[in-house]
Enzyme design. Structure first.
Site, PDB file in Angstrom:
ATOM      1  N   GLU A 192       5.889 -63.146   9.763  1.00  0.00           N
ATOM      2  CA  GLU A 192       6.784 -62.752   8.669  1.00  0.00           C
ATOM      3  C   GLU A 192       8.150 -62.319   9.178  1.00  0.00           C
ATOM      4  O   GLU A 192       8.391 -61.138   9.431  1.00  0.00           O
ATOM      5  CB  GLU A 192       6.162 -61.589   7.871  1.00  0.00           C
ATOM      6  CG  GLU A 192       4.939 -61.973   7.073  1.00  0.00           C
ATOM      7  CD  GLU A 192       4.420 -60.839   6.186  1.00  0.00           C
ATOM      8  OE1 GLU A 192       4.959 -59.705   6.266  1.00  0.00           O
ATOM      9  OE2 GLU A 192       3.487 -61.086   5.420  1.00  0.00           O
ATOM     10  N   GLU A 279      -1.776 -65.670   4.566  1.00  0.00           N
ATOM     11  CA  GLU A 279      -2.089 -64.258   4.329  1.00  0.00           C
ATOM     12  C   GLU A 279      -1.839 -63.944   2.866  1.00  0.00           C
ATOM     13  O   GLU A 279      -0.795 -64.307   2.316  1.00  0.00           O
ATOM     14  CB  GLU A 279      -1.174 -63.400   5.214  1.00  0.00           C
ATOM     15  CG  GLU A 279      -1.602 -61.964   5.356  1.00  0.00           C
ATOM     16  CD  GLU A 279      -0.579 -61.162   6.178  1.00  0.00           C
ATOM     17  OE1 GLU A 279      -0.365 -61.475   7.374  1.00  0.00           O
ATOM     18  OE2 GLU A 279       0.008 -60.232   5.600  1.00  0.00           O
TER      19      GLU A 279
HETATM   20  C1  IDC Z   1      -0.577 -54.021   7.758  1.00  0.00           C
HETATM   21  C2  IDC Z   1      -1.976 -53.470   7.900  1.00  0.00           C
HETATM   22  C3  IDC Z   1      -1.922 -52.001   8.226  1.00  0.00           C
HETATM   23  C4  IDC Z   1      -1.071 -51.827   9.492  1.00  0.00           C
HETATM   24  C5  IDC Z   1       0.286 -52.452   9.308  1.00  0.00           C
HETATM   25  C6  IDC Z   1       1.084 -52.388  10.581  1.00  0.00           C
HETATM   26  O1  IDC Z   1      -2.699 -53.702   6.723  1.00  0.00           O
HETATM   27  O2  IDC Z   1      -3.211 -51.458   8.419  1.00  0.00           O
HETATM   28  O3  IDC Z   1      -0.923 -50.455   9.757  1.00  0.00           O
HETATM   29  O4  IDC Z   1       0.149 -53.809   8.943  1.00  0.00           O
HETATM   30  O5  IDC Z   1       2.421 -52.627  10.368  1.00  0.00           O
HETATM   31  C7  IDC Z   1       1.934 -57.979   5.766  1.00  0.00           C
HETATM   32  C8  IDC Z   1       1.779 -58.120   7.232  1.00  0.00           C
HETATM   33  C9  IDC Z   1       0.549 -57.396   7.707  1.00  0.00           C
HETATM   34  C10 IDC Z   1       0.395 -56.073   6.984  1.00  0.00           C
HETATM   35  C11 IDC Z   1       0.126 -56.351   5.526  1.00  0.00           C
HETATM   36  C12 IDC Z   1      -0.124 -55.108   4.663  1.00  0.00           C
HETATM   37  O6  IDC Z   1       1.752 -59.455   7.658  1.00  0.00           O
HETATM   38  O7  IDC Z   1       0.683 -57.199   9.083  1.00  0.00           O
HETATM   39  O8  IDC Z   1      -0.695 -55.401   7.554  1.00  0.00           O
HETATM   40  N1  IDC Z   1       1.232 -57.124   4.987  1.00  0.00           N
HETATM   41  O9  IDC Z   1       0.985 -54.271   4.674  1.00  0.00           O
HETATM   42  N2  IDC Z   1       2.821 -58.601   4.995  1.00  0.00           N
HETATM   43  C13 IDC Z   1       2.699 -58.146   3.740  1.00  0.00           C
HETATM   44  C14 IDC Z   1       1.704 -57.206   3.707  1.00  0.00           C
END
Ligand code: IDC
Length: 454
Positions: A192, A279
């Site tokens: 992302e 995702e």
């Molecule tokens: C989130 C995880 C969370 C972690 C965080 C770290 O759910 O536990 O602490 O990352 O930065 C994304 C990202 C993905 C995110 C997820 C939810 O690709 O890494 O994971 N998210 O926030 N994009 C949109 C949402």
């Protein structure tokens, strides 16, 4: 312990032969069922290597369009992510929840990240070799199970993939060499991009990383992130990359991203862009908040209509809404409904329904009765279900069904024998259906208990 099927009383000769035939035929069906189910074609056996045709992921082998229903790990750098990289875990996803592909999410920064280990005590190169080992465990497990697997360079806090471009080139050079002969491996080169990283920056990065992979793996499917946390597929569709077999990433979190984001997808598809949702969550974009299944359903409907593959975030027991497993569950595989979070229950129910598995599962057995007969026996009866291959009864002297006995039968009554006097027994029954060699189970009936008094 022993079980016996309730037979009719007047055994006329012809009826006797009829019964024998039924028993033999059921046995043949049962055993061949087991054997065939082991041979049922996996996704990779069926479709082999993949390519991109128009907007669709396509089988090189059959020419058919292929849609993957997948699950993404949480970060494989964390203990809420990597413990689920195993054959047992992936097999549960495949066999119980209709999952045909796994995404291995490897953060580039954050704690134990590939490029910035952020506070981990090991050296950066130790971290890298552990992460590559975890990827290999995942790739091997997926390969043995005939599942597709995405290796994801999880750019997030680093914002622009250009920041660690050289590390990315080195990483993809190594792994594309290693997995060049694998039909089931796909490469996702930047999760992302965000923080104002524009499509032109991403293209610059992609134009350097793609040739590195292609040098080893000439026609691998490569997935490229899009601006604004992989939301702007409409932007990418105005100026796609000049390579074949490229897909573009769209991510959504249903409680945050709604119709206006679906419109971006529609624009991209109208412009002929091949899209993959590597995702998505039913939660808010933070991974927290409430789930929004109404919006999530609109999304999956739209993706199904267009044959677009999707991967749910994430296979984790972390206490956050997006996790598919129940917060804190210690089970590493074999998850039943009760081990799933509300998000997991919804996602996997949809996967089973959308892949046709749910309609193959028989209903729940009801009206289970148990009666103690003289001689330490119990007569069990229950309501007949139509269109099932048989029933499986399970009984034990504890409510957790530890060391239980399991028997199959085709009738709706049976006698349990050689039970222990004074003991209480727990009994439950489920129906099963064998279709094309695959066994589908219905839910268990509610549990009956009975004390052996005579
Ligand atoms: C989130 C995880 C969370 C972690 C965080 C770290 O759910 O536990 O602490 O990352 O930065 C994304 C990202 C993905 C995110 C997820 C939810 O690709 O890494 O994971 N998210 O926030 N994009 C949109 C949402």
């Amino acid at each position: 312990m022993h079980i016996e099927q309730q037979n009719g009383r007047n055994l006329k000769k012809d009826r006797f032969f009829y019964r024998c035939t039924v028993v033999i035929l059921s046995a043949v069906l049962f055993f061949s069922g087991g054997k065939l189910s082991a041979q049922a074609a996996t996704a990779v056996e069926e479709y082999g290597a993949l390519k991109v045709e128009g907007t669709r992921l396509t089988s090189k082998k059959t020419g058919e369009a292929v849609q993957l229903r997948g699950v993404s790990t949480h970060g494989i750098n964390w203990d809420v992510g990597y413990p689920y990289i195993s054959k047992e875990a992936f097999q549960t996803l495949r066999d119980k929840y209709s999952v045909s592909a796994i995404r291995l999410a490897m953060y580039t920064t954050e704690y134990y990240g590939y490029c910035d280990k952020a506070g981990a005590s090991e050296s950066q190169s130790q971290v890298q070799s552990v992460l590559k080992q975890r990827i290999d465990t995942g790739v091997q497990a997926a390969t043995e199970l005939g599942m597709y697997v995405i290796i994801d360079w999880h750019v997030l806090n680093d914002q622009t993939p250009l920041k660690y471009k050289n590390e990315a080139k080195q990483f993809f050079k190594e792994i594309s060499e290693k997995y060049a002969s694998y039909d089931n491996v796909l490469y996702e080169i930047c999760n992302e991009p965000n923080g104002g990283t524009g499509w032109e920056d991403i293209k610059k990065y992609a134009n350097e990383v793609i040739p590195v992979i292609r040098e080893n793996d000439g026609d691998a499917v490569i997935i490229v992130g899009t601006p604004n946390w992989s939301q702007d597929v409409d932007e990418a569709s105005k100026s796609p990359l000049a390579y074949d077999n490229i897909m573009y990433t769209l991510h959504f979190y249903a409680a945050t991203h709604k119709e206006s984001y679906r419109d971006k997808l529609r624009t991209a598809l109208n412009n002929g862009l091949p899209v993959m949702v590597t995702e998505y969550g039913v939660s808010e974009a933070s991974g927290a908040g409430a789930i929004n299944t109404a919006e999530a359903k609109k999304w999956l409907d739209l993706l199904d209509q267009n044959g677009i593959s999707y991967f749910a975030w994430s296979l984790s027991n972390k206490a956050e809404t997006a996790s598919l497993l129940k917060a804190g569950t210690t089970k590493k595989s074999g998850w039943a409904k009760g081990d799933l979070s509300p998000a997991g229950k919804w996602v996997f129910k949809e996967y089973n329904a959308r892949s046709g598995k749910a309609s193959n599962e028989p209903g729940k057995v009801s009206k289970l009765k148990a009666k103690n007969l003289k001689g330490k026996k119990v007569k069990v009866t229950f309501k007949k279900l139509s269109n099932v291959s048989g029933y499986e009864i399970q009984y034990a002297s504890n409510r957790k069904f530890k060391k239980s006995s399991t028997k199959r039968m085709t009738k709706t009554s049976c006698i349990l024998k050689k039970l222990k006097k004074g003991k209480k027994y727990y009994i439950r029954v489920r129906a099963y259906r064998i279709i094309s060699g695959q066994t589908y189970y219905g839910d268990y009936s509610s549990v009956r208990t009975i004390k052996i008094k005579k």
